[in-house]
Design an enzyme around this catalytic site. Structure first.
Site, mmCIF file in Angstrom:
data_model
loop_
_atom_site.group_PDB
_atom_site.id
_atom_site.type_symbol
_atom_site.label_atom_id
_atom_site.label_comp_id
_atom_site.label_asym_id
_atom_site.label_seq_id
_atom_site.Cartn_x
_atom_site.Cartn_y
_atom_site.Cartn_z
ATOM 1 N N ASP A 136 41.073 39.782 37.708
ATOM 2 C CA ASP A 136 39.974 39.925 38.669
ATOM 3 C C ASP A 136 38.877 38.891 38.454
ATOM 4 O O ASP A 136 38.014 38.722 39.304
ATOM 5 C CB ASP A 136 39.318 41.304 38.483
ATOM 6 C CG ASP A 136 39.932 42.359 39.370
ATOM 7 O OD1 ASP A 136 40.502 42.010 40.413
ATOM 8 O OD2 ASP A 136 39.824 43.544 39.005
HETATM 9 C C1 GLC Z 1 38.014 44.254 36.237
HETATM 10 C C2 GLC Z 1 37.573 43.446 35.093
HETATM 11 C C3 GLC Z 1 36.097 43.363 34.997
HETATM 12 C C4 GLC Z 1 35.488 43.048 36.337
HETATM 13 C C5 GLC Z 1 35.975 44.009 37.375
HETATM 14 C C6 GLC Z 1 35.438 43.782 38.738
HETATM 15 O O1 GLC Z 1 37.810 45.574 35.936
HETATM 16 O O2 GLC Z 1 38.092 43.953 33.884
HETATM 17 O O3 GLC Z 1 35.752 42.442 34.016
HETATM 18 O O4 GLC Z 1 34.107 43.096 36.266
HETATM 19 O O5 GLC Z 1 37.357 43.958 37.435
HETATM 20 O O6 GLC Z 1 35.743 44.871 39.544
HETATM 21 C C1 GLC Z 2 40.855 45.840 35.328
HETATM 22 C C2 GLC Z 2 41.202 46.068 36.761
HETATM 23 C C3 GLC Z 2 42.548 45.475 37.093
HETATM 24 C C4 GLC Z 2 42.610 44.047 36.688
HETATM 25 C C5 GLC Z 2 42.191 43.852 35.241
HETATM 26 C C6 GLC Z 2 42.077 42.401 34.847
HETATM 27 O O1 GLC Z 2 41.666 46.586 34.507
HETATM 28 O O2 GLC Z 2 41.213 47.440 37.061
HETATM 29 O O3 GLC Z 2 42.833 45.593 38.453
HETATM 30 O O4 GLC Z 2 43.914 43.576 36.901
HETATM 31 O O5 GLC Z 2 40.953 44.465 35.011
HETATM 32 O O6 GLC Z 2 41.028 41.764 35.470
#
Ligand code: GLC
Ligand code: GLC
Length: 712
Positions: free
Chosen positions: A385
């Site tokens: 993300d």
């Molecule tokens: C994922 C990531 C996090 C980011 C988020 C945004 O959870 O782990 O670092 O802020 O996505 O929704």
């Molecule tokens: C968090 C989000 C997931 C994403 C990951 C890496 O776990 O929920 O969707 O793939 O972060 O950013």
């Protein structure tokens, strides 16, 4: 709701509490057992308390000018009822009841805690007497006091019931023209569960339910950590992630996030064997939020089952996870009818199509969005993300996920390419078995072409590239100073089988071992980004070693474990498995600092000052993927479309293991014995040797099959 303080002041008094949520009830039961271990009688007081929220998590945390004026309770027959806003548009309320005669209660937080005190040390508990306060606004709570006279050696049980109840709108009040809650609907429920025998029976039903769920896969291996996680805790966490995805939790206390599309599809992988019917429903809910373009809302709200407009779409990996979720469901259940179920796009009536067509659109979505090298465009982000290659945000507070300052026609993802290859081959397998052999050929051709593109434009010489940025520059390449090598593309491409034939896979995972392996797990990339790069986005916003900036992001470690099994490397796969296995990390709890039975999203990487410290436990895709890695790939007990495959790739030092797997209603009793150092499997099923290593469900309807496998 959700805070408890139970105190007992005297030496020689033992108190144990069991909390549980009975099946199919909106209740939480607390059973407190108090024993007087002294030689003389004792009088003790028991206090139990909860804090009520005012029904709107977001508003409760912000809108104090209103909320401190609306709290209302009733205390009737010793039961505390929380009824804020019941006078107007709500027809639900909470209640907190206790099985024993009460020596006091409180419903006003100020009265209960006293000035300048917290929940750790309420003034009333210190004074030994509650004040019978009634909350008028401010913060309503529920607290009960019970005084017990215990004879020497006596043990007593007290039951507390905390619950939620909805009343029919036309029968909210009793008498009807009053403002008093109609309690006729809830009184029988309260009376039932305050009875200790009923509470015990509810607990037994819950235990039987879990025995059944966990009994679907049980193993006995030479390693206690593996047994503990596979048999109980990993599966339990898979249930938690299925239920909650990444929504409201201790680590995401808002309500905005909902269930992730990619997250929920991946969560299915570790859940589908437990309650396939719920997995089926989830798949159709997810498909109904898919867009006509084949893209997906990144998240949906579980109560409305509608896509979340705040975050929107454009995460270009999303659609493919639906294919993998459906594939897992089909392999587990053999229920091909799901492919013909109609599901709308974006929940719009009139747009319904069979689920199979949704999968087809997932596939096309990528082919319609290829970049300059023929690799998939990344969009807002792919699995990571935080790799936001079209964001270019210089404004504090901008969302990296939704801010987009580039047209998105250049930045490409090698990870999505690997995912596409894997998903398209699954889709071909599905299409072929579902009477669409023409489609199957087309899916396979596209997968093969993408595999070639990866080999031509996604290979850096020693490992797979991660991406091309929006200037067409490589990410995850030796040409870079930071972020030279990434785990996602390497793990997933090898998991997908890419490069198994030409040595690339082995090279890639050797590079992963050299550059990304640490004693606390595999970090996401190396070197970590040491400053903020406008063109990379959120990944470089984290200090080095944390989260997506080179933390041990546990979710992706199993991709490498699975990749190692595809290379036949049982020792390596298992070594990685143990590095992040919470039970195996218990010995280093002072470093790990997290529950020793739950996977955490992240363990701080080697660039972090707190290297080895875990964060954000419970709701992480790690649960499902680790479950798959150990159960299906290392232990190698793997559902396939055609039967149960037995293909262990276990450590060379293991003499074998045994397992029971309930698969499509049949109990497979499996014994694996190692006779040589390799992974070749010879199977005997009910005493007769069979060809290959897939055991189809017995044609004669037998409910138990005994398999012995010799590894050599
Ligand atoms: C994922 C990531 C996090 C980011 C988020 C945004 O959870 O782990 O670092 O802020 O996505 O929704
Ligand atoms: C968090 C989000 C997931 C994403 C990951 C890496 O776990 O929920 O969707 O793939 O972060 O950013």
């Amino acid at each position: 709701m959700g805070y408890t303080t139970i105190g007992s002041k005297f030496a020689g008094i033992e108190a144990h509490t069991r909390y549980f949520v009975p099946l199919d009830e909106n209740l939480e039961i607390w059973q407190l057992t108090v024993s007087n271990r002294r030689a003389k009688p004792a009088r003790i007081s028991v206090f139990a308390s909860v804090e009520f929220c005012l029904w709107d998590a977001q508003d409760d945390a912000t809108n104090f000018q209103r909320n401190y004026n609306i709290g209302e309770v009733e205390v009737v027959d010793g039961v505390i009822y929380h009824k804020t806003e019941y006078r107007e548009r709500r027809n639900h309320f909470a209640f907190f009841a206790c099985s024993e005669p009460k020596a006091g209660f409180d419903t006003a937080r100020d009265a209960f805690l006293g000035p300048y005190r917290g929940w750790d040390n309420p003034a009333t508990v210190a004074a030994g007497q509650l004040t019978n306060s009634i909350a008028h606004g401010w913060a309503p709570i529920g607290a009960h006091q019970v005084n017990l006279d215990l004879a020497a050696g006596e043990t007593r049980q007290i039951v507390f019931v905390l619950g939620y109840q909805e009343n029919p709108v036309d029968r909210k009040f009793d008498p009807p023209d009053s403002q008093t809650i109609n309690k006729k609907t809830v009184k029988p429920v309260i009376a039932k569960y305050l009875d200790a025998k009923e509470a015990d029976a509810a607990f037994d039903r819950l235990r039987a339910h879990w025995d059944k769920l966990l009994g679907i896969f049980q193993v006995d291996t030479p390693d206690a950590h593996t047994n503990r996680m596979v048999n109980i805790w990993n599966a339990y966490q898979c249930m938690a992630t299925f239920n909650m995805s990444r929504s409201a939790s201790s680590f995401e206390s808002g309500i905005g996030r909902g269930l992730g599309f990619r997250d929920s599809n991946q969560d299915l992988l570790g859940f589908v064997h437990m309650v396939p019917a719920r997995a089926r429903e989830r798949i159709l809910d997810l498909a109904s939020t898919q867009l006509e373009s084949g893209g997906a809302y990144h998240q949906y709200q579980p109560l409305t089952k509608r896509g979340n407009n705040d975050i929107g779409s454009g995460f270009n990996d999303d659609p493919h996870w639906l294919i993998l979720g459906v594939a897992a469901y089909l392999k587990e259940t053999g229920d091909w009818s799901i492919l013909d179920e109609l599901a709308p796009y974006d929940n719009k009536p009139g747009t319904e199509e069979p689920l199979y067509e949704h999968l087809h659109r997932s596939f096309r979505y990528t082919l319609e969005r290829l970049g300059p090298h023929g690799l998939p465009l990344i969009g807002r982000a792919d699995w990571n993300d935080c790799l936001n290659l079209n964001c270019f945000s210089s404004t504090p507070g901008n969302s990296f996920q939704t801010t987009t300052n580039r047209d998105g026609k250049v930045a490409e993802s090698v990870f999505i390419a690997g995912l596409f290859v894997h998903a398209s081959r699954e889709l071909a397998a599905i299409a072929g078995r579902h009477g669409h052999s023409g489609d199957a050929t087309c899916f396979l051709t596209a997968a093969d072409r993408m595999e070639q593109t990866i080999k031509t434009h996604g290979w850096d010489g020693e490992w797979f590239l991660r991406a091309y940025d929006s200037f067409g520059e490589k990410i995850g390449s030796k040409e870079r100073e930071e972020g030279k090598i990434f785990i996602e593309s390497n793990g997933f491409c090898v998991l997908a089988g890419i490069g198994l034939d030409d040595g690339r896979a082995a090279k890639a995972l050797a590079a992963v071992r050299e550059h990304l392996a640490t004693k606390h797990g595999l970090v996401l990339h190396q070197p970590a980004y040491t400053r903020y790069y406008l063109h990379l986005g959120e990944i470089s916003s984290y200090p080095p070693g944390y989260k997506e900036n080179a933390g041990v992001f546990c979710h992706v470690n199993p991709w490498v474990m699975i990749g190692e099994t595809r290379l036949g490397h049982g020792d390596e796969a298992y070594d990685y498995y143990l590095r992040i296995n919470p039970s195996a990390r218990e010995e280093i709890s002072e470093v790990h600092r997290c529950e020793p039975y739950v996977y955490a999203q992240m363990i701080a990487g080697k660039d972090a000052p707190t290297f080895g410290e875990a964060k954000n436990s419970w709701l992480t895709g790690t649960a499902a993927w680790n479950y798959c890695a150990i159960a299906q790939w290392i232990l190698g007990v793997r559902p396939t479309y055609d039967g149960l495959e037995i293909a262990p790739v276990i450590p060379t030092g293991w003499p074998g293991f045994t397992a029971t797997r309930i698969f499509r209603g049949v109990a497979y009793k499996i014994a694996i014995e190692r006779k040589g150092a390799g992974n070749r499997v010879a199977l005997t099923v009910d005493g007769a040797p069979i060809e290959g290593n897939i055991v189809p469900p017995p044609a004669d309807g037998r409910k138990e099959v005994s398999i012995s496998a010799v590894l050599s």
